[in-house]
Scaffold this active site. Structure first.
Site, PDB file in Angstrom:
ATOM      1  N   ARG A  67       0.857  -1.209   0.000  1.00  0.00           N
ATOM      2  CA  ARG A  67       0.000   0.000   0.000  1.00  0.00           C
ATOM      3  C   ARG A  67       0.881   1.243   0.000  1.00  0.00           C
ATOM      4  O   ARG A  67       0.621   2.206  -0.696  1.00  0.00           O
ATOM      5  CB  ARG A  67      -0.961   0.010   1.193  1.00  0.00           C
ATOM      6  CG  ARG A  67      -1.662   1.367   1.370  1.00  0.00           C
ATOM      7  CD  ARG A  67      -2.963   1.324   2.148  1.00  0.00           C
ATOM      8  NE  ARG A  67      -2.950   0.448   3.303  1.00  0.00           N
ATOM      9  CZ  ARG A  67      -2.290   0.694   4.453  1.00  0.00           C
ATOM     10  NH1 ARG A  67      -1.600   1.809   4.602  1.00  0.00           N
ATOM     11  NH2 ARG A  67      -2.331  -0.178   5.433  1.00  0.00           N
ATOM     12  N   TYR A 119     -15.519  17.051 -15.831  1.00  0.00           N
ATOM     13  CA  TYR A 119     -16.004  15.672 -15.832  1.00  0.00           C
ATOM     14  C   TYR A 119     -17.134  15.513 -14.810  1.00  0.00           C
ATOM     15  O   TYR A 119     -17.034  16.017 -13.686  1.00  0.00           O
ATOM     16  CB  TYR A 119     -14.831  14.750 -15.489  1.00  0.00           C
ATOM     17  CG  TYR A 119     -15.172  13.290 -15.504  1.00  0.00           C
ATOM     18  CD1 TYR A 119     -15.434  12.625 -16.695  1.00  0.00           C
ATOM     19  CD2 TYR A 119     -15.238  12.572 -14.323  1.00  0.00           C
ATOM     20  CE1 TYR A 119     -15.750  11.282 -16.705  1.00  0.00           C
ATOM     21  CE2 TYR A 119     -15.549  11.214 -14.324  1.00  0.00           C
ATOM     22  CZ  TYR A 119     -15.809  10.585 -15.526  1.00  0.00           C
ATOM     23  OH  TYR A 119     -16.116   9.260 -15.529  1.00  0.00           O
ATOM     24  N   ASP A 191      -6.926  18.920 -14.881  1.00  0.00           N
ATOM     25  CA  ASP A 191      -7.234  17.553 -15.312  1.00  0.00           C
ATOM     26  C   ASP A 191      -6.755  17.451 -16.763  1.00  0.00           C
ATOM     27  O   ASP A 191      -7.328  18.078 -17.660  1.00  0.00           O
ATOM     28  CB  ASP A 191      -8.747  17.309 -15.190  1.00  0.00           C
ATOM     29  CG  ASP A 191      -9.148  15.881 -15.562  1.00  0.00           C
ATOM     30  OD1 ASP A 191      -8.398  15.229 -16.315  1.00  0.00           O
ATOM     31  OD2 ASP A 191     -10.220  15.432 -15.115  1.00  0.00           O
ATOM     32  N   LYS A 216      -7.823   6.397 -19.668  1.00  0.00           N
ATOM     33  CA  LYS A 216      -8.070   6.878 -21.029  1.00  0.00           C
ATOM     34  C   LYS A 216      -6.794   6.743 -21.880  1.00  0.00           C
ATOM     35  O   LYS A 216      -6.325   5.645 -22.060  1.00  0.00           O
ATOM     36  CB  LYS A 216      -8.611   8.303 -20.969  1.00  0.00           C
ATOM     37  CG  LYS A 216      -9.716   8.511 -19.898  1.00  0.00           C
ATOM     38  CD  LYS A 216     -10.998   7.757 -20.171  1.00  0.00           C
ATOM     39  CE  LYS A 216     -11.951   7.691 -18.977  1.00  0.00           C
ATOM     40  NZ  LYS A 216     -12.261   8.955 -18.306  1.00  0.00           N
TER      41      LYS A 216
HETATM   42  C1  PLP Z   1     -12.767   9.382 -17.006  1.00  0.00           C
HETATM   43  C2  PLP Z   1     -12.395  10.706 -16.474  1.00  0.00           C
HETATM   44  C3  PLP Z   1     -12.219  10.930 -15.097  1.00  0.00           C
HETATM   45  C4  PLP Z   1     -12.470   9.842 -14.067  1.00  0.00           C
HETATM   46  O1  PLP Z   1     -11.576   8.785 -14.185  1.00  0.00           O
HETATM   47  P1  PLP Z   1     -11.914   7.245 -13.820  1.00  0.00           P
HETATM   48  O2  PLP Z   1     -10.656   6.555 -14.211  1.00  0.00           O
HETATM   49  O3  PLP Z   1     -13.104   6.848 -14.614  1.00  0.00           O
HETATM   50  O4  PLP Z   1     -12.177   7.198 -12.351  1.00  0.00           O
HETATM   51  C5  PLP Z   1     -11.824  12.197 -14.701  1.00  0.00           C
HETATM   52  N1  PLP Z   1     -11.635  13.185 -15.580  1.00  0.00           N
HETATM   53  C6  PLP Z   1     -11.810  13.011 -16.906  1.00  0.00           C
HETATM   54  C7  PLP Z   1     -11.584  14.153 -17.842  1.00  0.00           C
HETATM   55  C8  PLP Z   1     -12.193  11.776 -17.410  1.00  0.00           C
HETATM   56  O5  PLP Z   1     -12.383  11.605 -18.718  1.00  0.00           O
END
Ligand code: PLP
Length: 401
Positions: A67, A119, A191, A216
């Site tokens: 962890r 998001y 982000d 992604k």
């Molecule tokens: C998918 C996404 C998230 C969240 O991520 P997860 O891996 O699904 O928890 C946050 N910000 C953006 C821009 C995203 O596309």
């Protein structure tokens, strides 16, 4: 046997990735990924172990409990940090766990100025988890840098941006908002999921923290959920690392390994994603059945000039609008053969999403109306298939809808 391995490992040239001026495609393949010292293994091993042996009292060899730290995770964290030109990187079990780690630095009474186009899961965490804990939020039009300055309060601790934003691809001027944050003493968080570090590195433009859903483009193959937080600030990093260990939303070694494997091809994937997306956007923009095409790489995008100075490429999300309502959208998505009708983005396969009923279904119809997400709005995550196949697929479905 063991001595032989040790002798060979010592002969393996060590790549001081972080300190070496190599370029981004090389970093993705090499940083944090030196041949395994025990065996010389080229691929970073999956250290599927909870605990690590101590040599003596008070003498761990560097790892104790997974962890807190795990060698496969360290490889991913070092590689991601180098790609974002960050000193420090931390990996999490999902993008939302990464958002929450950043949110952990907020205290009751703190205020956050956030771009309104973010998001949906991030908005939900802010409103449903942080607001009840005493953190307040002001949402502003992210395309106007002054809007962030206007919303500042004495207790504003953080500015949150996402650029380009989902699904209408508005940009935030990172340098301008970074200057506003610095002047006020607030932390700017970006982000950076949509462009990936290949096309945009906000830490070099004034952001204090970058976060990713590595689910992604970073992982890139629609097979692993993950997140990451990167920073150059030692104090912020200590706080975030403390929270990572204290709250424990860490990714397992296999997931780190999958992300590392995806990351190796980040550069070639992103180049092909963007080339395909540009062709798709130009095709849609010229099609009589398409009312509007939104892509930062089109000169018609209102922030095309900013995209050219802030990004190294325009990404691979293309949003467009059909004139008709849900019936026409339904005919269109059912006629597609290559594009898959699914949520998410950033994988090698092309996807189409209907924000009204999928990613943005949690919003009320009035909220969607206000931000411009209409029934006819469709978002494409353009993959890396042959572009001729993608264009034929879109042409066929548009003819049939
Ligand atoms: C998918 C996404 C998230 C969240 O991520 P997860 O891996 O699904 O928890 C946050 N910000 C953006 C821009 C995203 O596309």
């Amino acid at each position: 046997m063991k001595e032989r391995y040790a002798a060979r490992a010592a002969a393996v040239p060590v790549f001081a990735g972080k300190d070496t001026a190599v370029r981004i495609a090389t970093k993705a393949i090499r940083v944090g990924q030196n041949p395994d010292p025990a065996t010389g293994s080229i691929a970073v091993p999956v250290y599927q172990s909870v605990n690590f042996v101590f040599d003596d009292v008070g003498q761990p060899r560097g790892y104790e409990y997974s962890r807190s730290a795990n060698p496969t995770r360290t490889a991913l964290e070092e590689c991601l940090a180098s790609l974002e030109e960050a000193k420090h990187g931390l990996a999490f079990g999902s993008g939302m766990a990464a958002v929450d780690a950043v949110g952990s630095i907020l205290r009751p009474g703190d205020h956050v100025v956030s771009a309104e186009h973010i998001y949906g899961g991030t908005f939900r965490l802010f409103e449903k988890v942080y607001v009840p804990r005493g953190v307040s939020f002001t949402y502003v039009d992210g395309t106007r840098a002054e809007a962030f300055a206007e919303a500042l309060k004495p207790n504003t601790k953080m500015i949150w941006i996402e650029t380009p934003a989902n699904p209408l691809l508005q940009l935030v001027d990172v340098r301008a908002v970074g200057a506003i944050a610095r002047k006020h003493g607030a932390a700017l968080v970006a982000d950076n999921t949509f462009p990936s570090p290949y096309f945009q590195r906000p830490l070099t433009q004034g952001a204090d923290i970058v976060m990713h859903s590595t689910t992604k483009y970073v992982s890139g193959h629609s097979d692993v959920i993950g997140g990451a937080v990167l920073t150059n600030d030692d104090r912020l990093h200590e706080q975030l690392k403390f929270y990572q260990n204290a709250a424990g939303a860490v990714p397992g070694p296999w997931d780190c390994w999958l992300s590392l494997r995806g990351l190796k091809t980040l550069a070639v994937r992103m180049r092909q994603h963007a080339a395909n997306a540009q062709a798709v956007a130009e095709f849609l923009a010229a099609h009589p059945k398409v009312r509007e095409t939104i892509y930062p790489g089109l000169p018609s995008h209102p922030q095309h000039a900013l995209a050219r100075t802030q990004m190294d490429g325009f990404g691979a999300i293309v949003t467009f609008r059909l004139d008709g309502g849900r019936e026409q959208v339904s005919r269109f998505v059912r006629a597609l053969r290559i594009f898959l009708f699914a949520e998410s983005l950033g994988g090698v396969e092309s996807l189409v999403c209907h924000p009204t009923t999928m990613s943005h279904a949690v919003m009320t119809a009035q909220e969607r109306e206000r931000v411009g997400i209409t029934e006819g709005t469709l978002r494409l995550s353009v993959g890396i298939e042959d572009i001729e196949d993608l264009l034929e697929d879109l042409a066929g479905a548009l003819a049939d809808c």
